[in-house]
Design an enzyme around this catalytic site. Structure first.
Site, short mmCIF file in Angstrom:
data_model
loop_
_atom_site.label_atom_id
_atom_site.label_comp_id
_atom_site.label_asym_id
_atom_site.label_seq_id
_atom_site.Cartn_x
_atom_site.Cartn_y
_atom_site.Cartn_z
N ASP A 72 -24.92 -42.21 17.33
CA ASP A 72 -26.04 -42.12 17.93
C ASP A 72 -26.65 -43.40 17.84
O ASP A 72 -27.70 -43.79 18.61
CB ASP A 72 -26.72 -41.06 17.17
CG ASP A 72 -26.42 -39.56 17.45
OD1 ASP A 72 -25.75 -39.49 18.48
OD2 ASP A 72 -26.77 -38.65 16.67
N ASP A 147 -37.75 -43.25 15.85
CA ASP A 147 -38.79 -43.22 15.00
C ASP A 147 -39.17 -44.90 15.05
O ASP A 147 -38.45 -45.72 14.96
CB ASP A 147 -38.34 -42.73 13.71
CG ASP A 147 -37.07 -43.19 13.13
OD1 ASP A 147 -36.96 -44.40 13.16
OD2 ASP A 147 -36.55 -42.22 12.65
N ARG A 157 -41.41 -49.83 -3.99
CA ARG A 157 -43.02 -50.06 -4.54
C ARG A 157 -43.74 -49.15 -3.37
O ARG A 157 -43.19 -49.25 -2.29
CB ARG A 157 -43.41 -51.24 -4.78
CG ARG A 157 -43.48 -52.19 -3.46
CD ARG A 157 -43.80 -53.63 -3.65
NE ARG A 157 -45.19 -53.48 -3.73
CZ ARG A 157 -46.12 -54.19 -3.86
NH1 ARG A 157 -45.77 -55.60 -4.02
NH2 ARG A 157 -47.54 -54.31 -4.08
N THR A 187 -34.32 -35.04 14.19
CA THR A 187 -33.35 -34.68 13.52
C THR A 187 -32.44 -35.97 12.66
O THR A 187 -31.50 -35.86 12.48
CB THR A 187 -32.23 -33.94 14.21
OG1 THR A 187 -31.96 -34.70 15.48
CG2 THR A 187 -32.62 -32.57 14.85
N ALA A 188 -33.15 -36.73 12.55
CA ALA A 188 -32.76 -38.19 11.96
C ALA A 188 -33.43 -38.48 10.82
O ALA A 188 -33.57 -37.49 9.84
CB ALA A 188 -32.94 -39.15 12.89
N TYR A 189 -34.20 -39.64 10.55
CA TYR A 189 -34.71 -40.04 9.33
C TYR A 189 -35.89 -39.20 8.76
O TYR A 189 -35.99 -38.85 7.80
CB TYR A 189 -35.23 -41.57 9.44
CG TYR A 189 -35.54 -42.03 8.08
CD1 TYR A 189 -35.12 -41.71 6.92
CD2 TYR A 189 -36.40 -43.22 8.26
CE1 TYR A 189 -35.39 -42.22 5.74
CE2 TYR A 189 -36.87 -43.90 6.68
CZ TYR A 189 -36.22 -43.29 5.69
OH TYR A 189 -36.53 -43.88 4.39
N ALA A 190 -36.63 -38.60 9.85
CA ALA A 190 -37.67 -37.80 9.40
C ALA A 190 -37.45 -36.45 8.86
O ALA A 190 -38.04 -36.00 8.09
CB ALA A 190 -38.61 -37.50 10.69
N SER A 192 -34.73 -36.02 6.91
CA SER A 192 -34.60 -36.39 5.24
C SER A 192 -35.62 -36.53 4.51
O SER A 192 -35.96 -36.17 3.31
CB SER A 192 -33.54 -37.54 5.29
OG SER A 192 -34.37 -38.54 5.62
#
Length: 290
Positions: A72, A147, A157, A187-190, A192
């Site tokens: 992807d 994203d 930090r 369905t990707a980083y968001a 998780s």
């Protein structure tokens, strides 16, 4: 959509499996008397006798279909480059999840053949544009299919910022960052980060806080035409577009994120099912064994 006559092939570098799939695809296309352009970055690893080598710019200008072989992530980079050319993209999965590159390598001849015969599904996916302003001047820009992520970079930090939806003030937040996701990126980083799964056909944007320093912050979904503005506080966060393009910011910068006018045309095999992909890729419906 008119029949495909000139097909571009773009593959992920550094994989013998990708090269094998490129060769299989190339032979299929040539057997159908189609003109084939192979990305110059991968062509050096192939037999030059039966192909025409082209840059990605030339592929965008001359082809009426682009096939991406990889994961992807490979398709994300191609999508950002090809969206302006309004060329449909088809993905063959030589990666891990394969939400976008959804044709299995063992099915290249069957599934790609069906697409060439005109049997396929068409999806329109929108991209996000991100612009960074400093003192009213545009200093950096980028685009993303999945994203736009504002984060502290390599150091662990918190950062601080003010969030606006259009002209409406939403909140000030201390957190590790913020994920602004399209339905494609849900369905990707968001995902998780605890964000919602959105059907690719939705005209919506998800805003997902990353480890906010509050118990009440939750993901928010807004209309896809909303302009999202982030005013950077006393910090120097980074902006990541699809995890592949990176921009720098400084205190007081305004980051504006909105839907781009260009869209990606993504092709799928006729039997493609988004929810079946979720069951397969995300383990939906799995039962605990005794």
């Amino acid at each position: 959509m008119k029949p495909f006559e000139t097909v571009g092939i773009i593959g992920r570098l550094g994989s013998e499996l990708v090269l094998h799939s490129v060769s299989v695809l190339q032979q299929l296309l040539l057997s159908r008397q189609l003109k084939v352009l192979v990305d110059d970055e991968i062509s050096q690893h192939l037999d030059h006798s039966a192909m025409q080598v082209a840059s990605r710019k030339q592929i965008g200008e001359q082809c009426d279909l682009v096939v991406v072989i990889g994961g992807d992530g490979s398709l994300l980079g191609v999508a950002r480059a090809m969206a302006r050319h309004d060329i449909p993209i088809l993905g063959i999965n030589r990666g891990k999840l394969g939400f976008l590159t959804d044709i299995h390598p063992d099915e290249i001849e069957e599934k790609v053949g069906e697409v060439l015969d005109g049997h396929y599904q068409v999806e329109q996916r929108f991209l996000l544009a991100v612009n960074v302003y400093r003192g009213g001047d545009l200093i950096a820009s980028g685009s993303a299919l999945n994203d736009v992520v504002i984060n502290s970079g390599r150091s662990a930090r918190m950062i601080n910022f003010d969030l606006y939806m259009g002209d409406a003030y939403v909140y000030s937040q201390d957190s590790d960052g913020l994920i602004v996701s399209t339905p494609t990126g849900s369905t990707a980083y968001a995902l998780s980060g605890g964000g919602p799964i959105m059907h690719p056909g939705l005209d919506a944007i998800a805003i997902v806080p990353m480890f906010p320093h509050t118990l009440s912050a939750r993901p928010t979904v807004v209309n896809g035409n909303t302009e999202i503005k982030v005013v950077i506080g006393d910090c120097h966060p980074y902006i990541s577009c699809d995890g592949q393009v990176h921009l720098n910011t400084a205190p007081g910068d305004e980051v504006k994120i909105s839907k781009k006018s260009e869209q990606l045309t993504l092709l799928h095999p006729q039997d493609h099912d988004f929810y079946a992909a979720c069951r397969d890729k995300l383990g939906w419906s799995e039962r605990l064994s005794d």
